[in-house]
Motif scaffolding. Structure first.
Motif, PDB file in Angstrom:
ATOM      1  N   ARG A  83       0.825  -1.212   0.000  1.00 13.22           N
ATOM      2  CA  ARG A  83       0.000   0.000   0.000  1.00 13.22           C
ATOM      3  C   ARG A  83       0.859   1.261   0.000  1.00 13.22           C
ATOM      4  NH1 ARG A  83      -5.616  -0.391   3.157  1.00 13.22           N
ATOM      5  NH2 ARG A  83      -6.403  -2.224   2.086  1.00 13.22           N
ATOM      6  N   VAL A  84       1.955   1.232   0.739  1.00 12.44           N
ATOM      7  CA  VAL A  84       2.880   2.370   0.727  1.00 12.44           C
ATOM      8  C   VAL A  84       3.442   2.548  -0.678  1.00 12.44           C
ATOM      9  CG1 VAL A  84       5.130   3.170   1.562  1.00 12.44           C
ATOM     10  CG2 VAL A  84       3.454   2.282   3.178  1.00 12.44           C
ATOM     11  N   GLY A  85       3.841   1.451  -1.301  1.00  8.68           N
ATOM     12  CA  GLY A  85       4.368   1.517  -2.663  1.00  8.68           C
ATOM     13  C   GLY A  85       3.349   2.060  -3.651  1.00  8.68           C
ATOM     14  N   ALA A  86       2.099   1.623  -3.534  1.00  8.78           N
ATOM     15  CA  ALA A  86       1.052   2.110  -4.438  1.00  8.78           C
ATOM     16  C   ALA A  86       0.821   3.606  -4.246  1.00  8.78           C
ATOM     17  CB  ALA A  86      -0.242   1.335  -4.203  1.00  8.78           C
ATOM     18  N   ALA A  87       0.801   4.060  -3.002  1.00 15.69           N
ATOM     19  CA  ALA A  87       0.593   5.487  -2.738  1.00 15.69           C
ATOM     20  C   ALA A  87       1.744   6.320  -3.291  1.00 15.69           C
ATOM     21  CB  ALA A  87       0.440   5.722  -1.237  1.00 15.69           C
ATOM     22  N   LEU A  88       2.969   5.824  -3.144  1.00 18.05           N
ATOM     23  CA  LEU A  88       4.119   6.554  -3.687  1.00 18.05           C
ATOM     24  C   LEU A  88       4.087   6.567  -5.213  1.00 18.05           C
ATOM     25  CD1 LEU A  88       6.904   5.351  -1.255  1.00 18.05           C
ATOM     26  CD2 LEU A  88       5.949   7.657  -1.428  1.00 18.05           C
ATOM     27  N   LYS A  89       3.666   5.466  -5.812  1.00 23.29           N
ATOM     28  CA  LYS A  89       3.561   5.410  -7.270  1.00 23.29           C
ATOM     29  C   LYS A  89       2.539   6.428  -7.762  1.00 23.29           C
ATOM     30  CE  LYS A  89       2.545   2.217 -11.038  1.00 23.29           C
ATOM     31  NZ  LYS A  89       2.115   0.853 -11.370  1.00 23.29           N
ATOM     32  N   TRP A  90       1.365   6.465  -7.118  1.00 17.28           N
ATOM     33  CA  TRP A  90       0.330   7.429  -7.497  1.00 17.28           C
ATOM     34  C   TRP A  90       0.768   8.860  -7.218  1.00 17.28           C
ATOM     35  CZ3 TRP A  90      -3.615   4.137  -4.439  1.00 17.28           C
ATOM     36  CH2 TRP A  90      -3.973   3.020  -5.201  1.00 17.28           C
ATOM     37  N   GLY A  91       1.652   9.027  -6.230  1.00 20.89           N
ATOM     38  CA  GLY A  91       2.122  10.359  -5.871  1.00 20.89           C
ATOM     39  C   GLY A  91       3.289  10.851  -6.703  1.00 20.89           C
ATOM     40  N   GLY A  92       3.732  10.058  -7.674  1.00 23.78           N
ATOM     41  CA  GLY A  92       4.796  10.510  -8.563  1.00 23.78           C
ATOM     42  C   GLY A  92       6.185  10.018  -8.208  1.00 23.78           C
ATOM     43  N   PHE A  93       6.287   8.976  -7.392  1.00 24.78           N
ATOM     44  CA  PHE A  93       7.587   8.420  -7.022  1.00 24.78           C
ATOM     45  C   PHE A  93       7.643   6.931  -7.367  1.00 24.78           C
ATOM     46  CE2 PHE A  93       6.775  12.003  -4.200  1.00 24.78           C
ATOM     47  CZ  PHE A  93       7.925  12.755  -4.383  1.00 24.78           C
ATOM     48  N   PRO A  94       7.511   6.582  -8.653  1.00 23.09           N
ATOM     49  CA  PRO A  94       7.446   5.160  -9.018  1.00 23.09           C
ATOM     50  C   PRO A  94       8.745   4.396  -8.764  1.00 23.09           C
ATOM     51  CG  PRO A  94       7.549   6.515 -10.986  1.00 23.09           C
ATOM     52  CD  PRO A  94       7.381   7.450  -9.819  1.00 23.09           C
TER      53      PRO A  94
END
Length: 152
Positions: free
Chosen positions: A118-129
């Motif tokens: 979930r942390v990874g998904a939030a960072l991906k959506w936030g522009g930090f893939p």
């Protein structure tokens, strides 16, 4: 009927670090894992997250678990595990229970992986893939168990 030990609640800690940070020294572990921009992206884009820095300096993430049966006579319930995510990458996970004592560590590790995803998904959506793809769970440790003993 034999004695049965039931785990009501448990608390575990672990770290979410980029894969290249697995062998960090103790002084490096004190540094921030997330920049302020990454931390705010996690708070804004995370599912079921809450961040109020004036009240508490960690992101609160609630992770709902699927139904589980409490006992043979009761119906199934949905439980919520709560994760406190700090900028250092440390995570406190609480609310894990309802499993036999020999399965509690595996259940904590499973929930830690869910939080990491979930942390990874939030960072991906936030522009930090790039950071999102490199996160891993490190050092799941049990800290507290609340149990009951059912006597015959």
């Amino acid at each position: 009927m034999p004695e049965q030990l039931a785990i009501i609640n448990s608390t575990a800690t672990f770290a979410v670090w980029p894969l290249n940070g697995n062998n960090r020294s103790p002084s490096q572990q004190q540094q921030q894992c997330f920049s302020l921009a990454q931390f705010l992206a996690l708070a804004r884009n995370g599912v079921c997250t809450e961040y109020a820095p004036h009240r508490f300096h960690a992101i609160i993430m609630r992770v709902r678990s699927g139904p589980r049966q409490q006992s043979a006579t009761t119906t199934t319930t949905t439980t919520t595990t709560t994760a406190l995510i700090f900028r250092s990458g440390r995570v406190v996970l609480t609310g894990i229970g309802g499993v036999p004592p020999n399965q509690i560590h595996a259940q904590c590790a499973k929930q830690a992986k869910r939080v990491c995803r979930r942390v990874g998904a939030a960072l991906k959506w936030g522009g930090f893939p790039a950071l999102a793809l490199s996160l891993s769970v490190n050092g799941v440790e049990m800290r507290n168990l609340v149990t009951t003993l059912h006597l015959p």
